[in-house]
Design a protein around this motif. Structure first.
Motif, PDB file in Angstrom:
ATOM      1  N   GLU A  58       0.836  -1.200   0.000  1.00  0.00           N
ATOM      2  CA  GLU A  58       0.000   0.000   0.000  1.00  0.00           C
ATOM      3  C   GLU A  58       0.877   1.259   0.000  1.00  0.00           C
ATOM      4  O   GLU A  58       1.984   1.264   0.537  1.00  0.00           O
ATOM      5  CB  GLU A  58      -0.894   0.010   1.238  1.00  0.00           C
ATOM      6  N   THR A  59       0.361   2.321  -0.582  1.00  0.00           N
ATOM      7  CA  THR A  59       1.059   3.604  -0.560  1.00  0.00           C
ATOM      8  C   THR A  59       0.574   4.433   0.622  1.00  0.00           C
ATOM      9  O   THR A  59      -0.516   4.202   1.157  1.00  0.00           O
ATOM     10  CB  THR A  59       0.814   4.381  -1.862  1.00  0.00           C
ATOM     11  N   SER A  60       1.376   5.405   1.033  1.00  0.00           N
ATOM     12  CA  SER A  60       1.015   6.253   2.169  1.00  0.00           C
ATOM     13  C   SER A  60      -0.068   7.263   1.829  1.00  0.00           C
ATOM     14  O   SER A  60      -0.846   7.669   2.690  1.00  0.00           O
ATOM     15  CB  SER A  60       2.262   6.996   2.685  1.00  0.00           C
ATOM     16  N   ASP A  61      -0.126   7.682   0.585  1.00  0.00           N
ATOM     17  CA  ASP A  61      -1.101   8.679   0.136  1.00  0.00           C
ATOM     18  C   ASP A  61      -2.140   7.985  -0.750  1.00  0.00           C
ATOM     19  O   ASP A  61      -1.787   7.338  -1.739  1.00  0.00           O
ATOM     20  CB  ASP A  61      -0.388   9.789  -0.647  1.00  0.00           C
ATOM     21  N   ALA A  62      -3.411   8.136  -0.411  1.00  0.00           N
ATOM     22  CA  ALA A  62      -4.483   7.486  -1.162  1.00  0.00           C
ATOM     23  C   ALA A  62      -4.547   7.964  -2.606  1.00  0.00           C
ATOM     24  O   ALA A  62      -5.122   7.275  -3.461  1.00  0.00           O
ATOM     25  CB  ALA A  62      -5.823   7.738  -0.479  1.00  0.00           C
ATOM     26  N   ASN A  63      -3.976   9.118  -2.894  1.00  0.00           N
ATOM     27  CA  ASN A  63      -3.983   9.649  -4.256  1.00  0.00           C
ATOM     28  C   ASN A  63      -2.741   9.260  -5.053  1.00  0.00           C
ATOM     29  O   ASN A  63      -2.475   9.837  -6.117  1.00  0.00           O
ATOM     30  CB  ASN A  63      -4.144  11.166  -4.243  1.00  0.00           C
ATOM     31  N   ILE A  64      -1.976   8.298  -4.538  1.00  0.00           N
ATOM     32  CA  ILE A  64      -0.869   7.718  -5.294  1.00  0.00           C
ATOM     33  C   ILE A  64      -1.092   6.207  -5.349  1.00  0.00           C
ATOM     34  O   ILE A  64      -1.351   5.568  -4.323  1.00  0.00           O
ATOM     35  CB  ILE A  64       0.501   8.004  -4.647  1.00  0.00           C
ATOM     36  N   GLU A  65      -0.997   5.659  -6.538  1.00  0.00           N
ATOM     37  CA  GLU A  65      -1.151   4.219  -6.721  1.00  0.00           C
ATOM     38  C   GLU A  65       0.054   3.668  -7.465  1.00  0.00           C
ATOM     39  O   GLU A  65       0.495   4.234  -8.458  1.00  0.00           O
ATOM     40  CB  GLU A  65      -2.426   3.914  -7.515  1.00  0.00           C
ATOM     41  N   LEU A  66       0.595   2.562  -6.960  1.00  0.00           N
ATOM     42  CA  LEU A  66       1.615   1.801  -7.669  1.00  0.00           C
ATOM     43  C   LEU A  66       0.904   0.588  -8.254  1.00  0.00           C
ATOM     44  O   LEU A  66       0.516  -0.319  -7.524  1.00  0.00           O
ATOM     45  CB  LEU A  66       2.742   1.376  -6.725  1.00  0.00           C
ATOM     46  N   THR A  67       0.693   0.579  -9.559  1.00  0.00           N
ATOM     47  CA  THR A  67      -0.117  -0.462 -10.171  1.00  0.00           C
ATOM     48  C   THR A  67       0.665  -1.766 -10.282  1.00  0.00           C
ATOM     49  O   THR A  67       1.877  -1.814 -10.060  1.00  0.00           O
ATOM     50  CB  THR A  67      -0.589  -0.041 -11.568  1.00  0.00           C
ATOM     51  N   ASP A  68      -0.044  -2.820 -10.690  1.00  0.00           N
ATOM     52  CA  ASP A  68       0.603  -4.121 -10.795  1.00  0.00           C
ATOM     53  C   ASP A  68       1.479  -4.256 -12.039  1.00  0.00           C
ATOM     54  O   ASP A  68       2.036  -5.319 -12.295  1.00  0.00           O
ATOM     55  CB  ASP A  68      -0.426  -5.258 -10.736  1.00  0.00           C
ATOM     56  N   THR A  69       1.626  -3.162 -12.802  1.00  0.00           N
ATOM     57  CA  THR A  69       2.613  -3.137 -13.885  1.00  0.00           C
ATOM     58  C   THR A  69       3.707  -2.109 -13.614  1.00  0.00           C
ATOM     59  O   THR A  69       4.532  -1.835 -14.481  1.00  0.00           O
ATOM     60  CB  THR A  69       1.937  -2.825 -15.242  1.00  0.00           C
ATOM     61  N   GLY A  70       3.706  -1.534 -12.402  1.00  0.00           N
ATOM     62  CA  GLY A  70       4.747  -0.591 -12.016  1.00  0.00           C
ATOM     63  C   GLY A  70       4.463   0.855 -12.356  1.00  0.00           C
ATOM     64  O   GLY A  70       5.292   1.729 -12.080  1.00  0.00           O
ATOM     65  N   VAL A  71       3.318   1.142 -12.948  1.00  0.00           N
ATOM     66  CA  VAL A  71       2.947   2.523 -13.254  1.00  0.00           C
ATOM     67  C   VAL A  71       2.714   3.288 -11.951  1.00  0.00           C
ATOM     68  O   VAL A  71       2.131   2.754 -11.003  1.00  0.00           O
ATOM     69  CB  VAL A  71       1.664   2.566 -14.108  1.00  0.00           C
ATOM     70  N   ILE A  72       3.188   4.528 -11.901  1.00  0.00           N
ATOM     71  CA  ILE A  72       2.895   5.406 -10.762  1.00  0.00           C
ATOM     72  C   ILE A  72       1.751   6.323 -11.187  1.00  0.00           C
ATOM     73  O   ILE A  72       1.933   7.207 -12.023  1.00  0.00           O
ATOM     74  CB  ILE A  72       4.124   6.234 -10.351  1.00  0.00           C
ATOM     75  N   ALA A  73       0.566   6.079 -10.631  1.00  0.00           N
ATOM     76  CA  ALA A  73      -0.623   6.867 -10.964  1.00  0.00           C
ATOM     77  C   ALA A  73      -0.891   7.837  -9.828  1.00  0.00           C
ATOM     78  O   ALA A  73      -1.016   7.424  -8.671  1.00  0.00           O
ATOM     79  CB  ALA A  73      -1.820   5.949 -11.180  1.00  0.00           C
TER      80      ALA A  73
END
Length: 249
Positions: A58-73
């Motif tokens: 999990e990321t610390s900020d809900a508005n940051i996602e590390l997807t299962d392909t490594g994309v930083i959204a």
């Protein structure tokens, strides 16, 4: 575990320079060729197939996602999504960051846009170690996992501002120091210092391969920097491209 250098490094046998036929065979023997075009870099590579899964916590900020392909959204999932392909060793990407980085960060933090960063590593060869682009991906994934949106953009900007040139490089310790100076926590800096241990570099390598595939799928080629919205390439040489996306939402 020390990371293995990324990218295709197939040796090409030297041929008689007086033979045009020999020169043709040398060119055809190359698996991947990079050329500079229109201020950016385009990469030709035969790699294909399915995306490689990359697992993060999990990321610390809900508005940051590390997807299962490594994309930083980064940003509100309900906002218009912009995809950006870049390489931390790419000079044109540093120029793109200098021109649009602050505007993108502001739009994300205002909830006006969500940005997916697809980070590549084909400029590894331009660094002294031959793996700086991969190392920078791993470092940014540490930052994405542990920091706020604001700090993420601050560190990202600092990495491009300190981009190595002329065969230069930045070590994990130097990247960690840069991250801390840009506001990252001690825990995040510790993560960055350790990217060449464990599986962080392997994840970064898989991330880059996945980014290559998505670029080919979405815009029909692999080049940096590139931008897309709603499955269509965006001409980022148009200085109002981001405003137009936001206003059309």
């Amino acid at each position: 575990m020390n990371a293995k250098p990324a990218g295709n490094r197939k040796a090409t046998k030297a041929l008689d320079s007086s033979s045009n036929k020999g020169m043709l065979y040398t060119v055809l023997a190359l698996v991947a060729v990079a050329v500079v075009v229109l201020g950016g870099v385009i990469w030709f590579n035969r790699d294909g197939g399915q995306a490689t899964p990359v697992t993060f916590g999990e990321t610390s900020d809900a508005n940051i996602e590390l997807t299962d392909t490594g994309v930083i959204a980064v940003g509100d999932p309900s906002a218009p999504t912009v995809q950006i392909w870049e390489d931390f060793m790419c000079p044109a990407c540093a120029q793109f960051e200098g021109q649009f980085g602050e505007q993108i960060a502001s739009a994300v933090q205002e909830g006006e846009v969500r940005t997916e960063f697809h980070i590549l590593n084909f400029q590894n060869r331009a660094s002294g170690s031959g793996e700086y682009s991969t190392r920078a991906i791993a470092a940014m994934q540490c930052v994405a996992a542990g920091e706020s949106v604001e700090t993420f953009f601050s560190v990202k900007n600092s990495y491009f501002a300190q981009q190595p040139t002329g065969g230069g490089d930045l070590s994990p310790d130097e990247l960690a120091d840069s991250a801390e100076a840009a506001g990252a926590s001690e825990d995040t800096a510790a993560c960055v210092r350790e990217v060449e241990n464990g599986d962080a570099m392997d994840k970064a390598e898989d991330t880059a391969k996945n980014a290559q595939r998505t670029a080919q799928d979405v815009i029909g080629r692999v080049s940096t920097p590139s931008v897309a919205h709603d499955g269509t390439e965006v001409d980022w040489n148009n200085p109002t491209w981001l405003d137009e996306i936001i206003s059309a939402a």
